[in-house]
Design an enzyme around this catalytic site. Sequence first.
Site, mmCIF file in Angstrom:
data_model
loop_
_atom_site.group_PDB
_atom_site.id
_atom_site.type_symbol
_atom_site.label_atom_id
_atom_site.label_comp_id
_atom_site.label_asym_id
_atom_site.label_seq_id
_atom_site.Cartn_x
_atom_site.Cartn_y
_atom_site.Cartn_z
ATOM 1 N N TRP A 19 118.109 -48.076 -18.399
ATOM 2 C CA TRP A 19 118.545 -49.170 -17.508
ATOM 3 C C TRP A 19 117.548 -50.322 -17.421
ATOM 4 O O TRP A 19 116.344 -50.115 -17.355
ATOM 5 C CB TRP A 19 118.730 -48.578 -16.104
ATOM 6 N N ASN A 21 117.316 -54.137 -14.944
ATOM 7 C CA ASN A 21 117.836 -55.320 -14.243
ATOM 8 C C ASN A 21 116.800 -56.441 -14.332
ATOM 9 O O ASN A 21 116.436 -56.795 -15.468
ATOM 10 C CB ASN A 21 118.391 -55.009 -12.846
ATOM 11 N N ASP A 22 116.364 -57.010 -13.245
ATOM 12 C CA ASP A 22 115.606 -58.272 -13.276
ATOM 13 C C ASP A 22 114.445 -58.340 -14.268
ATOM 14 O O ASP A 22 113.680 -57.384 -14.396
ATOM 15 C CB ASP A 22 114.951 -58.534 -11.915
ATOM 16 N N GLN A 38 112.663 -54.740 -14.556
ATOM 17 C CA GLN A 38 113.072 -53.629 -13.698
ATOM 18 C C GLN A 38 113.684 -52.575 -14.613
ATOM 19 O O GLN A 38 114.601 -52.868 -15.387
ATOM 20 C CB GLN A 38 114.086 -54.103 -12.654
ATOM 21 N N PHE A 78 109.443 -52.802 -7.320
ATOM 22 C CA PHE A 78 110.505 -53.806 -7.357
ATOM 23 C C PHE A 78 109.993 -55.093 -8.017
ATOM 24 O O PHE A 78 108.870 -55.164 -8.503
ATOM 25 C CB PHE A 78 111.014 -54.069 -5.933
ATOM 26 N N SER A 79 110.832 -56.113 -7.968
ATOM 27 C CA SER A 79 110.548 -57.333 -8.735
ATOM 28 C C SER A 79 109.323 -58.094 -8.245
ATOM 29 O O SER A 79 108.921 -57.983 -7.091
ATOM 30 C CB SER A 79 111.771 -58.234 -8.717
ATOM 31 N N ARG A 152 110.928 -59.396 -0.210
ATOM 32 C CA ARG A 152 110.580 -58.979 -1.570
ATOM 33 C C ARG A 152 110.555 -60.094 -2.622
ATOM 34 O O ARG A 152 110.857 -61.228 -2.369
ATOM 35 C CB ARG A 152 111.556 -57.901 -2.013
ATOM 36 N N GLU A 204 117.193 -63.482 -3.007
ATOM 37 C CA GLU A 204 116.315 -62.641 -3.821
ATOM 38 C C GLU A 204 115.637 -63.492 -4.898
ATOM 39 O O GLU A 204 116.076 -64.592 -5.215
ATOM 40 C CB GLU A 204 117.132 -61.534 -4.519
ATOM 41 N N TRP A 286 125.656 -57.760 -10.378
ATOM 42 C CA TRP A 286 125.621 -56.517 -9.608
ATOM 43 C C TRP A 286 127.012 -55.936 -9.360
ATOM 44 O O TRP A 286 127.143 -54.761 -9.017
ATOM 45 C CB TRP A 286 124.877 -56.711 -8.281
HETATM 46 C C1 FRU Z 1 117.571 -58.290 -7.617
HETATM 47 C C2 FRU Z 1 116.908 -57.113 -6.936
HETATM 48 C C3 FRU Z 1 115.591 -57.539 -6.332
HETATM 49 C C4 FRU Z 1 114.830 -56.257 -6.263
HETATM 50 C C5 FRU Z 1 115.280 -55.551 -7.521
HETATM 51 C C6 FRU Z 1 115.381 -54.059 -7.391
HETATM 52 O O1 FRU Z 1 118.458 -57.938 -8.628
HETATM 53 O O2 FRU Z 1 117.778 -56.576 -5.967
HETATM 54 O O3 FRU Z 1 115.716 -58.206 -5.093
HETATM 55 O O4 FRU Z 1 113.448 -56.454 -6.231
HETATM 56 O O5 FRU Z 1 116.555 -56.084 -7.849
HETATM 57 O O6 FRU Z 1 115.651 -53.461 -8.616
#
Ligand code: FRU
Length: 482
Positions: A19, A21-22, A38, A78-79, A152, A204, A286
């Site tokens: 996986w 994400n960011d 991420q 996290f990010s 965050r 975010e 998302w």
């Molecule tokens: C954005 C987010 C951030 C967070 C991260 C967690 O996509 O929700 O705010 O730090 O992903 O994976």
Amino acid sequence: DLFGEPYRPQIHFSPKLHWTNDPNGMVYYKGVYHLFFQHYPAGTVWGPMHWGHATSKDLVHWQEQPIALYPDSLGYIFSGSAVADVNNTSGFGKDGKPPLVAIFTHHDPKGEKEKSDKFQNQSLAYSLDDGKAWTKYEGNPVLRNPGITDFRDPKVMWYEAGKKWIMTLATKDRITFYSSPNLKEWNLESEFGKDLGAHGGVWECPDLFPLSLNGKQYWILIVSINPGGPNGGSATQYFVGDFDGKNFRPRDTTVRWIDYGPDDYAGITWSNTGSRKIFLGWMSNWIYANEVPTEKWRNAMTIPRELSLKKEGQNILVASTPVKELGVITTGKSVSLSKLDIGKGDLSDKTGSLPGQFELKITGKLLKDFSLELSDVNGEKLKIGFDSKVNAYYIDRVNSGQTDFNKEFAARHTAARLTAGKAFDLTLIVDRASVELFADNGLTVMSSIFFSKQPFTKLSATAEESLLVDELRITPLKSIWK
Ligand code: FRU
């Protein structure tokens, strides 16, 4: 066959396995672009977050590196961002070697479960070997949560005019700016945005940086929101204004988006690139990111994009264009059709079978509606065009292949045209499972992923009256994995 799987992006970064994400911690240092991300290395859905790591010398070819940051007793990673602390303000440097410093959110899942409102705090890690190995600071966290559930995604930059670091932090429904002399102690400066901008979801992944236009400097504030994007789900808005080391003041209150498509989220810019600002986002949403039909990995990043400012009437807008480095994968075998007058027609006799990945560029005069259709042998297709009634570009992926993994996926998405002239240009970057549209020199941008069973090989075009095309050029792009 890694990187040869169905739907695997051939010109975009995706992790070998599992996986993402960011994008995180993007910093340019000693000729290397670092891209952290991420990452959940034990599955293809979101899970306990780590920072994966990839590096590139050209923004195009990526090499995955060992995982940089693992969860610890303070929580998931996290990010966040990374900076080159060239003056060693942090004191992490050693023997004259400056540290790279990562500033990230520690997310404590236990605190979250117990309904504490202080489970997200900002922490540091540093590297003394140019980004290979990372050590967490023993004084973590460096910025404690004052009692805000969403606290965050710190993006840190050196503010030269005030000789201090500025942290731009997403704090639920607004941005909070902090400053620091040394990355370890942070002072609150100001808040922005509670009553401004789009608020369909939580704020975010912000970013703050200057860009110049005709010798004048402006400050750009980028804020991702989820949900509440212009085409549903997650998306990234921006503000143009001034920043004086304490307050950010926008020039106006219009809501604008870095990318109007469904699939560009949490994007930020590389630090330490001088006046050049290079942006890259997560190419998903998302709404369905955990469900897209890939097996070994899930999700990818957008093409890196260079940001610039453009004046349109009284407005100062951010334009994005694919970085020029993409030129390293062009093959030189492009097909160019000039002075085309498109009524309706299959262009494949002229273009031949479309290459696996390519850039398609059209310049011409925009009179009425037009559309381009990319299709495969099974009739699955993607429609991209301009709708004059609403003055908007669109990408229609309703019949683009596999869409049933989420009921909101099959849709036609639109994005307003932001300039008035008849002359137009459109660049599409088409990969195995994504298209990125840059119209009018990058003023309107849309990214969209799709899952056709076979690659699209055929191009046809339709225009309501006629579309006067000065040039339509298709440039094949080589896979970055071969
Ligand atoms: C954005 C987010 C951030 C967070 C991260 C967690 O996509 O929700 O705010 O730090 O992903 O994976």
